[in-house]
Scaffold this active site. Structure first.
Site, PDB file in Angstrom:
ATOM      1  CB  CYS A  55      65.034 150.964  60.734  1.00 38.35           C
ATOM      2  SG  CYS A  55      66.449 151.795  59.789  1.00 38.35           S
ATOM      3  CG  ASN A  93      70.153 148.810  57.881  1.00 38.48           C
ATOM      4  OD1 ASN A  93      69.190 148.721  57.352  1.00 38.48           O
ATOM      5  ND2 ASN A  93      70.347 149.379  58.979  1.00 38.48           N
ATOM      6  CG  HIS A 102      65.997 146.967  61.401  1.00 34.85           C
ATOM      7  ND1 HIS A 102      65.878 146.998  60.009  1.00 34.85           N
ATOM      8  CD2 HIS A 102      66.826 148.042  61.691  1.00 34.85           C
ATOM      9  CE1 HIS A 102      66.845 148.048  59.406  1.00 34.85           C
ATOM     10  NE2 HIS A 102      67.263 148.708  60.529  1.00 34.85           N
TER      11      HIS A 102
HETATM   12  N1  ACO Z   1      86.186 151.502  56.873  1.00 29.72           N
HETATM   13  C1  ACO Z   1      87.249 151.977  57.457  1.00 29.72           C
HETATM   14  N2  ACO Z   1      87.273 152.784  58.649  1.00 29.72           N
HETATM   15  C2  ACO Z   1      86.373 153.440  58.994  1.00 29.72           C
HETATM   16  C3  ACO Z   1      84.881 153.368  58.133  1.00 29.72           C
HETATM   17  C4  ACO Z   1      84.919 152.414  57.117  1.00 29.72           C
HETATM   18  N3  ACO Z   1      83.910 152.198  56.368  1.00 29.72           N
HETATM   19  N4  ACO Z   1      84.041 154.248  58.544  1.00 29.72           N
HETATM   20  C5  ACO Z   1      84.627 154.921  59.517  1.00 29.72           C
HETATM   21  N5  ACO Z   1      85.872 154.764  59.714  1.00 29.72           N
HETATM   22  C6  ACO Z   1      86.823 155.094  60.675  1.00 29.72           C
HETATM   23  C7  ACO Z   1      86.415 156.377  61.199  1.00 29.72           C
HETATM   24  O1  ACO Z   1      86.929 157.341  60.256  1.00 29.72           O
HETATM   25  C8  ACO Z   1      87.267 156.427  62.326  1.00 29.72           C
HETATM   26  O2  ACO Z   1      88.684 156.830  62.333  1.00 29.72           O
HETATM   27  P1  ACO Z   1      89.492 157.712  63.166  1.00 29.72           P
HETATM   28  O3  ACO Z   1      89.372 156.811  64.402  1.00 29.72           O
HETATM   29  O4  ACO Z   1      90.772 157.804  62.655  1.00 29.72           O
HETATM   30  O5  ACO Z   1      88.613 159.041  63.422  1.00 29.72           O
HETATM   31  C9  ACO Z   1      87.087 155.305  62.945  1.00 29.72           C
HETATM   32  O6  ACO Z   1      86.924 154.378  61.671  1.00 29.72           O
HETATM   33  C10 ACO Z   1      86.018 154.859  63.985  1.00 29.72           C
HETATM   34  O7  ACO Z   1      84.853 155.607  63.650  1.00 29.72           O
HETATM   35  P2  ACO Z   1      83.634 155.455  64.422  1.00 29.72           P
HETATM   36  O8  ACO Z   1      82.798 156.094  63.479  1.00 29.72           O
HETATM   37  O9  ACO Z   1      84.023 155.936  65.726  1.00 29.72           O
HETATM   38  O10 ACO Z   1      83.163 153.965  64.329  1.00 29.72           O
HETATM   39  P3  ACO Z   1      82.554 153.105  65.191  1.00 29.72           P
HETATM   40  O11 ACO Z   1      83.316 152.125  66.122  1.00 29.72           O
HETATM   41  O12 ACO Z   1      81.433 154.065  66.108  1.00 29.72           O
HETATM   42  O13 ACO Z   1      81.593 152.419  64.353  1.00 29.72           O
HETATM   43  C11 ACO Z   1      79.473 152.374  63.192  1.00 29.72           C
HETATM   44  C12 ACO Z   1      80.689 153.117  63.221  1.00 29.72           C
HETATM   45  C13 ACO Z   1      79.494 150.826  62.635  1.00 29.72           C
HETATM   46  C14 ACO Z   1      78.548 152.934  62.313  1.00 29.72           C
HETATM   47  C15 ACO Z   1      78.929 152.043  64.718  1.00 29.72           C
HETATM   48  O14 ACO Z   1      78.859 153.365  65.557  1.00 29.72           O
HETATM   49  C16 ACO Z   1      77.581 151.405  64.985  1.00 29.72           C
HETATM   50  O15 ACO Z   1      77.438 150.378  64.630  1.00 29.72           O
HETATM   51  N6  ACO Z   1      76.406 152.355  64.920  1.00 29.72           N
HETATM   52  C17 ACO Z   1      75.192 152.003  65.256  1.00 29.72           C
HETATM   53  C18 ACO Z   1      74.489 152.532  63.756  1.00 29.72           C
HETATM   54  C19 ACO Z   1      74.070 151.435  62.938  1.00 29.72           C
HETATM   55  O16 ACO Z   1      74.389 150.309  63.054  1.00 29.72           O
HETATM   56  N7  ACO Z   1      73.124 152.134  62.230  1.00 29.72           N
HETATM   57  C20 ACO Z   1      72.779 151.065  61.349  1.00 29.72           C
HETATM   58  C21 ACO Z   1      71.774 152.018  60.457  1.00 29.72           C
HETATM   59  S1  ACO Z   1      70.620 152.718  61.383  1.00 29.72           S
HETATM   60  C22 ACO Z   1      69.398 151.546  61.958  1.00 29.72           C
HETATM   61  O17 ACO Z   1      69.121 150.651  61.280  1.00 29.72           O
HETATM   62  C23 ACO Z   1      68.875 151.566  63.173  1.00 29.72           C
END
Ligand code: ACO
Length: 336
Positions: free
Chosen positions: A115, A293, A263
């Site tokens: 990234c 992304n 980014h």
């Molecule tokens: N659709 C529906 N439900 C989903 C999905 C999906 N695509 N993906 C995961 N879930 C579910 C999970 O299974 C979980 O269910 P459970 O509670 O029954 O176990 C629930 O949603 C919550 O999952 P988490 O992984 O805890 O979700 P979180 O709220 O942390 O969100 C996310 C995930 C969006 C990835 C978040 O952690 C985030 O924004 N992280 C930052 C990372 C990021 O943005 N990376 C981008 C790429 S890296 C970069 O460019 C820097």
């Protein structure tokens, strides 16, 4: 000592639009979950038969950037290509671009900083121009994510985030000292390498070996792994730090920023930084809603669109900032 400036910008995304509803037809996800967590509404995916690859998209963006810079391909002194999804394991996409664009025997190198790749690539180019070694450098960021993601329920937390596309910038020697790239700031922290990674195929995880060890196909390490919440926490800290570091190095303050191009990791991350720095909506550019992304391509695509929309103008202080796998993070401070 010379100074570099961005003389031309270009971008390209595949025509195939994939909405959140389209994804919910192939995996257990939904529009509300994706928009709430990431802000993404749709992204572009390469379609079988459309001829696009990471290098091909890079060429499409590069041709636009060169035309706008009014610089001939024959005057390119160096190609720097940033990607985490190269067409080949080796050689890199830089030499593929060289072949596809029929560019002479100038050096071509690939940058592997995910990234942060585009800012690292800009920094490399900037150093070569500063020393006077090269005058015109083609910098490309391009990604074909859709070719390597897990579109089953298992991969849903990662695969809904990423999209395909390319952006390019032509860096050239600036005739006016004070105008152009003022400074770049690069960091990495390898102890978190595994938190956002793709381990194989690699020399440690070779395909026949992986298949032999995982006959049921479970736990295969050739899809990306992301510790989402850990990435989120580190991203919001490092983004702000590296922006402030860049401003300070140039005697600038947050109020001097005319446009921040972060980014496009996740709209929630961009909004968090905007609030933390108390920047108005007109000072931060986001287009992740349309493209997802696109990793190394996200900054040059966003910068190109902001410039096309007249949101980046002569004399503006433009800040580029990134955080991603490695972990790596970086900023570039530009006087346009
Ligand atoms: N659709 C529906 N439900 C989903 C999905 C999906 N695509 N993906 C995961 N879930 C579910 C999970 O299974 C979980 O269910 P459970 O509670 O029954 O176990 C629930 O949603 C919550 O999952 P988490 O992984 O805890 O979700 P979180 O709220 O942390 O969100 C996310 C995930 C969006 C990835 C978040 O952690 C985030 O924004 N992280 C930052 C990372 C990021 O943005 N990376 C981008 C790429 S890296 C970069 O460019 C820097």
């Amino acid at each position: 000592m010379y100074q570099s400036k961005i003389a031309g910008l270009g971008s390209y995304v595949p025509e195939n639009v994939v909405t959140n509803d389209d994804l919910s037809e192939i995996m257990d996800t939904n529009d509300a979950w994706i928009q709430e967590r990431t802000g993404i509404k749709e992204r572009r995916h390469i379609e079988k038969g459309d001829g696009n690859t990471t290098a091909v998209m890079g060429v499409k963006a590069a041709k636009i950037a060169l035309e706008r810079a009014e610089i001939s391909k024959d005057d390119v002194d160096l190609i720097v290509f940033a990607t985490l999804s190269p067409d080949y394991y080796f050689p890199g996409c830089g030499v593929q671009v060289q072949e596809m664009m029929d560019i002479h025997t100038c050096p071509a190198l690939d940058v592997r900083n995910q990234c942060s790749g585009f800012i690292y690539a800009i920094s490399v180019a900037d150093q070569f121009i500063k020393t006077g070694m090269y005058k015109n450098i083609l910098v490309i960021g391009s990604e074909n994510h859709s070719g390597g993601l897990d579109f089953t329920d298992r991969g849903r937390s990662v695969s809904v985030i990423f999209g395909d596309g390319a952006g390019a910038a032509v860096l050239t020697r600036s005739n006016h000292i004070g105008q152009g790239i003022l400074s770049t700031h690069l960091h990495s922290e390898g102890k978190h390498a595994k938190e956002l990674s793709l381990e194989g195929p690699s020399t440690l995880h070779w395909v026949p070996e992986i298949i032999a060890e995982n006959p049921q196909g479970d736990d295969i390490p050739y899809y990306p792994y992301m510790n989402g919440q850990f990435v989120f926490k580190n991203a919001i800290q490092r983004f702000s730090e590296v922006i402030m570091e860049g401003l300070k190095a140039n005697g600038l303050e947050v109020k001097d920023i005319d446009m921040l191009i972060p980014h496009q990791a996740n709209l929630r991350i961009s909004q968090f930084i905007q609030q933390k720095l108390k920047l108005g909506d007109d000072k931060v550019y986001n287009n992740i809603q349309k493209y997802g992304n696109t990793t190394a391509a996200s900054i040059p695509i966003a910068l190109t669109e902001a410039w096309e929309e007249g949101k980046v103008k002569d004399g503006d202080i433009v800040v580029l900032a990134a955080f991603g796998s490695g972990f790596t993070w970086a900023s570039a401070i530009i006087e346009w």
